[in-house]
Scaffold this active site. Structure first.
Site, mmCIF file in Angstrom:
data_model
loop_
_atom_site.group_PDB
_atom_site.id
_atom_site.type_symbol
_atom_site.label_atom_id
_atom_site.label_comp_id
_atom_site.label_asym_id
_atom_site.label_seq_id
_atom_site.Cartn_x
_atom_site.Cartn_y
_atom_site.Cartn_z
ATOM 1 C CG ASN A 154 -1.882 0.757 1.564
ATOM 2 O OD1 ASN A 154 -1.457 2.332 1.560
ATOM 3 N ND2 ASN A 154 -2.950 0.943 1.890
ATOM 4 C CG HIS A 193 0.942 6.222 5.088
ATOM 5 N ND1 HIS A 193 0.035 6.759 5.221
ATOM 6 C CD2 HIS A 193 1.297 4.498 5.043
ATOM 7 C CE1 HIS A 193 -0.719 6.664 5.453
ATOM 8 N NE2 HIS A 193 -0.644 4.685 5.981
ATOM 9 N NE ARG A 240 7.181 21.362 3.047
ATOM 10 C CZ ARG A 240 8.112 21.395 3.025
ATOM 11 N NH1 ARG A 240 9.059 21.845 2.192
ATOM 12 N NH2 ARG A 240 8.807 21.455 4.379
ATOM 13 C CG HIS A 285 -8.286 4.036 1.166
ATOM 14 N ND1 HIS A 285 -8.549 3.633 2.552
ATOM 15 C CD2 HIS A 285 -9.069 3.921 0.498
ATOM 16 C CE1 HIS A 285 -9.661 4.032 2.890
ATOM 17 N NE2 HIS A 285 -10.367 4.407 1.623
ATOM 18 N NE ARG A 293 -8.711 6.913 4.270
ATOM 19 C CZ ARG A 293 -9.424 7.284 5.789
ATOM 20 N NH1 ARG A 293 -10.375 7.471 5.327
ATOM 21 N NH2 ARG A 293 -9.081 6.131 6.172
ATOM 22 N NE ARG A 341 -7.709 11.288 5.752
ATOM 23 C CZ ARG A 341 -8.552 10.445 6.775
ATOM 24 N NH1 ARG A 341 -7.511 9.809 7.542
ATOM 25 N NH2 ARG A 341 -9.538 10.640 7.074
ATOM 26 C CG HIS A 342 -4.097 8.698 1.431
ATOM 27 N ND1 HIS A 342 -4.352 8.307 0.695
ATOM 28 C CD2 HIS A 342 -3.841 8.102 2.650
ATOM 29 C CE1 HIS A 342 -5.488 7.099 1.744
ATOM 30 N NE2 HIS A 342 -4.544 7.618 2.962
ATOM 31 C CD GLU A 394 -7.321 0.086 1.600
ATOM 32 O OE1 GLU A 394 -6.250 -0.330 1.495
ATOM 33 O OE2 GLU A 394 -7.830 1.153 3.141
ATOM 34 C CB THR A 432 -4.807 4.424 9.390
ATOM 35 O OG1 THR A 432 -5.114 3.457 7.922
ATOM 36 C CG2 THR A 432 -5.121 4.341 11.019
ATOM 37 C CB THR A 433 -8.828 0.802 7.104
ATOM 38 O OG1 THR A 433 -9.153 2.134 5.886
ATOM 39 C CG2 THR A 433 -10.190 0.632 7.341
ATOM 40 C CD GLU A 478 -6.480 -6.629 3.421
ATOM 41 O OE1 GLU A 478 -7.167 -6.000 2.120
ATOM 42 O OE2 GLU A 478 -6.007 -5.160 4.004
ATOM 43 C CG HIS A 530 -5.044 -2.382 9.864
ATOM 44 N ND1 HIS A 530 -4.861 -1.081 10.817
ATOM 45 C CD2 HIS A 530 -5.767 -1.386 8.472
ATOM 46 C CE1 HIS A 530 -4.849 -0.197 10.330
ATOM 47 N NE2 HIS A 530 -5.373 0.312 9.644
ATOM 48 N N GLY A 531 -1.147 -3.049 10.081
ATOM 49 C CA GLY A 531 -0.731 -2.804 11.443
ATOM 50 C C GLY A 531 0.268 -3.994 10.881
ATOM 51 N N GLY A 555 1.004 -1.520 4.409
ATOM 52 C CA GLY A 555 2.082 -0.053 4.230
ATOM 53 C C GLY A 555 2.915 0.898 5.027
HETATM 54 N N1 PXP Z 1 -5.617 -3.180 4.619
HETATM 55 C C1 PXP Z 1 -6.455 -2.282 4.356
HETATM 56 C C2 PXP Z 1 -7.811 -2.856 4.048
HETATM 57 C C3 PXP Z 1 -6.015 -0.969 5.201
HETATM 58 O O1 PXP Z 1 -7.321 -0.249 5.365
HETATM 59 C C4 PXP Z 1 -4.500 -0.889 5.289
HETATM 60 C C5 PXP Z 1 -4.516 0.648 6.351
HETATM 61 O O2 PXP Z 1 -4.763 1.423 4.720
HETATM 62 C C6 PXP Z 1 -3.665 -1.425 5.019
HETATM 63 C C7 PXP Z 1 -3.918 -3.036 4.841
HETATM 64 C C8 PXP Z 1 -2.156 -1.886 5.238
HETATM 65 O O3 PXP Z 1 -2.144 -1.523 6.569
HETATM 66 P P1 PXP Z 1 -1.054 -1.092 7.081
HETATM 67 O O4 PXP Z 1 -1.062 0.112 6.486
HETATM 68 O O5 PXP Z 1 -0.410 -0.382 8.671
HETATM 69 O O6 PXP Z 1 0.107 -1.527 6.896
#
Ligand code: PXP
Length: 398
Positions: free
Chosen positions: A162, A165, A173, A198, A200, A204-205, A225, A255-256, A306, A346-347, A368
Site C-alpha cells: 500500500n 503514505h 507540502r 485507497h 478516500r 487526503r493522500h 481500496e 486510518t481504516t 481481507e 493492517h498494522g 503499507g
Molecule cells: N488493508 C486495509 C484494508 C487497509 O485499510 C490498510 C491501511 O490503509 C492496510 C491493509 C495496510 O495497513 P498498514 O498501512 O497498517 O500496513
C-alpha cells in the site's frame, strides 16, 4: 499436467472457487502420479447433467458426477496407443450444494470429493463392480483427501504494498513529490506482487491522477481500496483495477479503523458486488476475523475477504496477541473452507508478519505503513526486499 477446469455458471446461492478446485485437482493428480496426463472437469447445473445422463446412460435424472474415460470413447486399436488424455468429468454444482448440506460438509469439500470420485472412475476404480471394489475406491478417496489436507493450500503468501503514505508525504507540502506512482514501480522491481491504494472520499493522500497513472503503469496487480460510495464506485468501474477492496470509511479516522460490518448491510454490499462482478472485477471485503462477518461475505458473493489484523498487531501483551492470532487462524480457515479467497492486512510490520504469512489459507498480505516507514532509513527497494524475505522464510519457521 493439463487440467481444463471450468464452471459453466455461478449459482446465486454461493460462489464456486475454481482456483481452489484447480489446486486440489493438481494435488490429486500429483498423488496419483498422473502429472503428464490431461483431463477436463466441467461444473454444470442439474439440468445439464440430467441431459448428459439421459443421452449417454439412458437415466433421465440429475446426478452428482459423471465420468467419461477417454479410452472408452476410442475403438480398440486406437485405445492401445499411448495417449495422455484421461477423459471428462462433469459435476453438478446444484447437486453438490444439496449434498454438502445433507452430509454437513462445506460446499468446496463436497466439490473436491466429487472431483476425486470422478478422477478415480477415469482411471478404472468402480464402486459399482463389487463390495470389495467399493471399499477400495472409498479408501483411495480418503487417502487423497488426507493428502490434499497435508499440502500447503495457498502457494507462497504474496506481498501487496500500500503506497498511500508516499502520497501522504506529498500532500503534506501540496507539491508533486514524492510520487506514489514511482514508489509503486520501485516496489514491483523489488518483488512486490501487487500495489494497493485507497482513494478516500476526502482525497487526503491518493488522488484520482494517481489511480489513473497506476492503472497504466502497474504491471503486477492493482487493488483499489475504497468505501462503497457512489462517486468512488464510478471511478473504480472506469479504472478497472484487478480487484477492489471495500472498507468502512469515516472522515475523522486516522486510518481504516475496524472491519466492514457486512452482516448488517448485506443488501447494499451485495448490490455493489454485483456491479463490480458484472464488470469482471472481483471484490474483497475487509472484515474483522469473526465468523459472522465471514459468513455474511460468503452469502453475498464476495470473491475475497481481507482479514483485519489490527487487533493482533496492536495487542498490548503476548497473551492477548495469541488470542487475536487464534481468531485470525480460525477465521482464515473458515473462509478458506467456504471457498473464499483470503487476504489479510493492517498494522503488519517486520516483527509480527511472519506467523500470519505462514498460514497456508492466506493468499496475500497488504502492507503499507511499516514498509514506507522503514524505507525512510533503508530506501524503498531494501524495505520491500526485507519484508519479502520475512514472508518467504515464514512457512519454514512456523
Ligand atoms: N488493508 C486495509 C484494508 C487497509 O485499510 C490498510 C491501511 O490503509 C492496510 C491493509 C495496510 O495497513 P498498514 O498501512 O497498517 O500496513
Amino acid at each position: 499436467m493439463n487440467i481444463n477446469l471450468h464452471a459453466k455458471y455461478q449459482p446465486a446461492y454461493c460462489r464456486v472457487n475454481t482456483r481452489l478446485l484447480y489446486q486440489n485437482t493438481v494435488h490429486v493428480l500429483k498423488s496419483l502420479r498422473l502429472t503428464h496426463q490431461s483431463l477436463s472437469i466441467l461444473l454444470i447445473d442439474d439440468e445439464e447433467i440430467r441431459s448428459i445422463n439421459h443421452h449417454y446412460r439412458h437415466i433421465d435424472k440429475a446426478t452428482n458426477v459423471l465420468s467419461f474415460p477417454f479410452n472408452e470413447a476410442l475403438d480398440t486399436i486406437v485405445s492401445t496407443l499411448p495417449v495422455n488424455e484421461l477423459g471428462d468429468v462433469f459435476i453438478s454444482i446444484d447437486t453438490a450444494y444439496r449434498e454438502a448440506q445433507e452430509y454437513n460438509q462445506s460446499f468446496h469439500e463436497r466439490l473436491t470429493w466429487l472431483i476425486i470420485h470422478g478422477i478415480l472412475h477415469l482411471i478404472g476404480y468402480d464402486h459399482e463392480r463389487s463390495p470389495e471394489d467399493a471399499l477400495t475406491m472409498f479408501n483411495k478417496e480418503q487417502d487423497l483427501l488426507t493428502y490434499i489436507h497435508t499440502q500447503r493450500r495457498c502457494p507462497m503468501t504474496k506481498l501487496a504494498i500500500n503506497v498511500d503514505h508516499v502520497a501522504t508525504i506529498r500532500q503534506a507540502r501540496g507539491i508533486n513529490k514524492p510520487d506514489p506512482v514511482a514508489a509503486a514501480a520501485i516496489c514491483e522491481l523489488a518483488g512486490a506482487e501487487g500495489i494497493v491504494v485507497h482513494l478516500r472520499e476526502d482525497r487526503r493522500h491518493i488522488q484520482e491522477r494517481d489511480v489513473r497513472l497506476l492503472r497504466e503503469t502497474v504491471t503486477t496487480k492493482l487493488n483499489l481500496e475504497m468505501g462503497a460510495n457512489k462517486e468512488i464506485i464510478k471511478i473504480a468501474l472506469a479504472t478497472k483495477p484487478e480487484m477492489v477492496t471495500l472498507v468502512p470509511e469515516k472522515r475523522q479516522e486516522l486510518t481504516t479503523e475496524g472491519g466492514l460490518d457486512v452482516a448488517s448491510q448485506k443488501k447494499k454490499l451485495a448490490k455493489t458486488i454485483e456491479k463490480f462482478m458484472a464488470a469482471g472485477i472481483p471484490v474483497s471485503l475487509f472484515v474483522d476475523p469473526v465468523p459472522k462477518q465471514i459468513k455474511a461475505a460468503h452469502d453475498i458473493g464476495a470473491t475475497f475477504v481481507e482479514l483485519h489484523t489490527g487487533a493482533y498487531c496492536d495487542a498490548p501483551t503476548e497473551y492477548e496477541q495469541e488470542v487475536e492470532f487464534d481468531q485470525i487462524v480460525t477465521a482464515a480457515e473458515k473462509a478458506f473452507q467456504m471457498g473464499l479467497r483470503v487476504n489479510a492486512g493492517h498494522g503488519l510490520d517486520f516483527h509480527n508478519t511472519a506467523p500470519v504469512a505462514a498460514l497456508d489459507t492466506i493468499e496475500e498480505l497488504s502492507i503499507g505503513h511499516s514498509i514506507i516507514s522503514r524505507a525512510v532509513f533503508t530506501g524503498l527497494d531494501q524495505a520491500v526486499r526485507d519484508m519479502k524475505e520475512i514472508i518467504q522464510n515464514a512457512s519454514s519457521m512456523y
